[in-house]
Design an enzyme around this catalytic site. Sequence first.
Site, mmCIF file in Angstrom:
data_model
loop_
_atom_site.group_PDB
_atom_site.id
_atom_site.type_symbol
_atom_site.label_atom_id
_atom_site.label_comp_id
_atom_site.label_asym_id
_atom_site.label_seq_id
_atom_site.Cartn_x
_atom_site.Cartn_y
_atom_site.Cartn_z
ATOM 1 N N MET A 150 91.742 59.050 -17.943
ATOM 2 C CA MET A 150 91.173 57.740 -17.031
ATOM 3 C C MET A 150 89.725 57.573 -17.501
ATOM 4 O O MET A 150 89.029 57.148 -16.768
ATOM 5 C CB MET A 150 91.088 58.185 -15.637
ATOM 6 C CG MET A 150 92.524 58.615 -15.182
ATOM 7 S SD MET A 150 92.784 58.373 -13.089
ATOM 8 C CE MET A 150 91.626 59.609 -12.934
ATOM 9 N N ALA A 191 85.775 58.041 -18.790
ATOM 10 C CA ALA A 191 84.647 59.001 -18.509
ATOM 11 C C ALA A 191 84.877 60.350 -19.573
ATOM 12 O O ALA A 191 84.577 61.441 -18.895
ATOM 13 C CB ALA A 191 84.585 59.448 -17.082
ATOM 14 N N HIS A 198 88.071 65.925 -22.626
ATOM 15 C CA HIS A 198 89.034 65.285 -23.154
ATOM 16 C C HIS A 198 88.927 65.277 -24.703
ATOM 17 O O HIS A 198 90.158 65.255 -25.446
ATOM 18 C CB HIS A 198 88.660 63.946 -23.062
ATOM 19 C CG HIS A 198 88.819 63.570 -21.441
ATOM 20 N ND1 HIS A 198 87.856 63.185 -20.576
ATOM 21 C CD2 HIS A 198 89.596 63.278 -20.788
ATOM 22 C CE1 HIS A 198 87.759 62.974 -19.376
ATOM 23 N NE2 HIS A 198 89.154 63.200 -19.393
ATOM 24 N N ASP A 242 93.750 70.860 -14.856
ATOM 25 C CA ASP A 242 94.724 70.345 -13.850
ATOM 26 C C ASP A 242 95.837 70.976 -13.786
ATOM 27 O O ASP A 242 96.999 70.452 -14.378
ATOM 28 C CB ASP A 242 94.669 68.744 -14.082
ATOM 29 C CG ASP A 242 93.312 67.906 -13.854
ATOM 30 O OD1 ASP A 242 92.881 68.271 -12.834
ATOM 31 O OD2 ASP A 242 92.725 67.085 -14.765
ATOM 32 N N GLN A 295 99.065 69.651 -12.343
ATOM 33 C CA GLN A 295 99.471 68.202 -12.976
ATOM 34 C C GLN A 295 100.494 68.653 -14.442
ATOM 35 O O GLN A 295 101.331 68.055 -14.647
ATOM 36 C CB GLN A 295 98.262 67.499 -13.165
ATOM 37 C CG GLN A 295 98.604 66.219 -14.154
ATOM 38 C CD GLN A 295 97.390 65.256 -14.552
ATOM 39 O OE1 GLN A 295 97.131 64.367 -13.380
ATOM 40 N NE2 GLN A 295 96.570 65.409 -15.679
ATOM 41 N N ARG A 342 83.898 64.528 -12.746
ATOM 42 C CA ARG A 342 83.505 64.620 -11.263
ATOM 43 C C ARG A 342 82.222 65.597 -11.204
ATOM 44 O O ARG A 342 81.272 65.366 -10.203
ATOM 45 C CB ARG A 342 84.519 65.229 -10.187
ATOM 46 C CG ARG A 342 85.232 64.047 -9.862
ATOM 47 C CD ARG A 342 86.609 64.419 -9.269
ATOM 48 N NE ARG A 342 87.470 63.267 -8.790
ATOM 49 C CZ ARG A 342 88.619 62.846 -9.097
ATOM 50 N NH1 ARG A 342 89.124 63.655 -10.346
ATOM 51 N NH2 ARG A 342 89.139 61.855 -8.883
HETATM 52 O O1 PAF Z 1 94.484 63.821 -15.637
HETATM 53 C C1 PAF Z 1 94.130 62.474 -15.598
HETATM 54 O O2 PAF Z 1 93.214 62.227 -16.234
HETATM 55 C C2 PAF Z 1 95.039 61.395 -14.954
HETATM 56 O O3 PAF Z 1 95.904 62.276 -13.971
HETATM 57 C C3 PAF Z 1 95.980 61.088 -15.868
HETATM 58 C C4 PAF Z 1 97.191 62.214 -16.541
HETATM 59 C C5 PAF Z 1 95.421 60.241 -17.034
HETATM 60 C C6 PAF Z 1 97.121 60.042 -15.438
HETATM 61 O O4 PAF Z 1 96.558 59.224 -14.856
#
Ligand code: PAF
Length: 299
Positions: free
Chosen positions: A47, A49, A54, A167, A170, A204
């Site tokens: 997303m 930032a 990342h 995450d 997720q 965050r």
């Molecule tokens: O982890 C994230 O940044 C988001 O949840 C993702 C996987 C890009 C989905 O919008």
Amino acid sequence: MMMSEANATNLPSGMRSLVPVRTVAGLREAVRAWRTAGQSVALVPTMGAIHEGHLSLVHAARTRCDRVIVSLFVNPKQFGVTEDIDSYPADEARDADLLERTGADLLFAPPVGEVYPDGFVTTVTVSHLTEGLCGRFRPGHFAGVTTVVTKLLLQAAPDIAVFGEKDYQQLLVVRRLVRDLDIPVDIVGVPTVRESDGLAVSSRNVYLSPVERQAAPALFRTLTAVAGRVAGGSTDCAEACAWGEDALRAAGFGPIDYLAVCDAATLETLSRADRPARVFAAARLGKARLIDNVAVQRT
Ligand code: PAF
């Protein structure tokens, strides 16, 4: 599609300029050209930032595939009504620069209308795994994530897609999604990147004041201590978690959404860590809601 979108990805490496691709057609054209050349493709969904966490995903993608797509889309469907999407940090030019220098080949940054055109009514949901932990406190969040991740996987059709273990819920949800829907992609999980004091790198963290930033590593320290207490499988996990919650409150955290020891595969809450397990927490520190998790070492 706009010609400049595909051309941006065909320049020799070193001269490549990461011009954002805004359309699904543009993304597919670039992927098609790579496939024709026999190249493998990785997707790193983000997303924006962009931070070291990342970039570690991009590195992991780079070592496994010939081409790396990074998607940058602040997905409105995964923000709750009380969560302010407008204050989510955004600086596309800075992100593009960092990603290009780390070896991304294509930045897919579609506008909201390209992802959710008028009349969009489909939701992808994964049950069970999404019901506990963050799912309890962020209604609709995982349905938003699974809907957009399904779209991205179908749009980019990558060989692998890379997600961070920070995450962790997720990551498991996405693994289940691709398994249940037979989406032909390998989901690669990458360990959490931490600051030198243990704080998990997160978009965050920018919400933390200097004093809160000093307190923030207590989250990782506490999770590690709880994991140490329950390792071996004989200690009562609820007692260890109650101790951990007290430690977090003493460090300035609160409210605490959850601190739990869970089965590492099913996320079922455990009373004894007598199988592969992780300790998970989400807690507020000032304006920031921080989440983290650590593995319980097997003794
Ligand atoms: O982890 C994230 O940044 C988001 O949840 C993702 C996987 C890009 C989905 O919008």
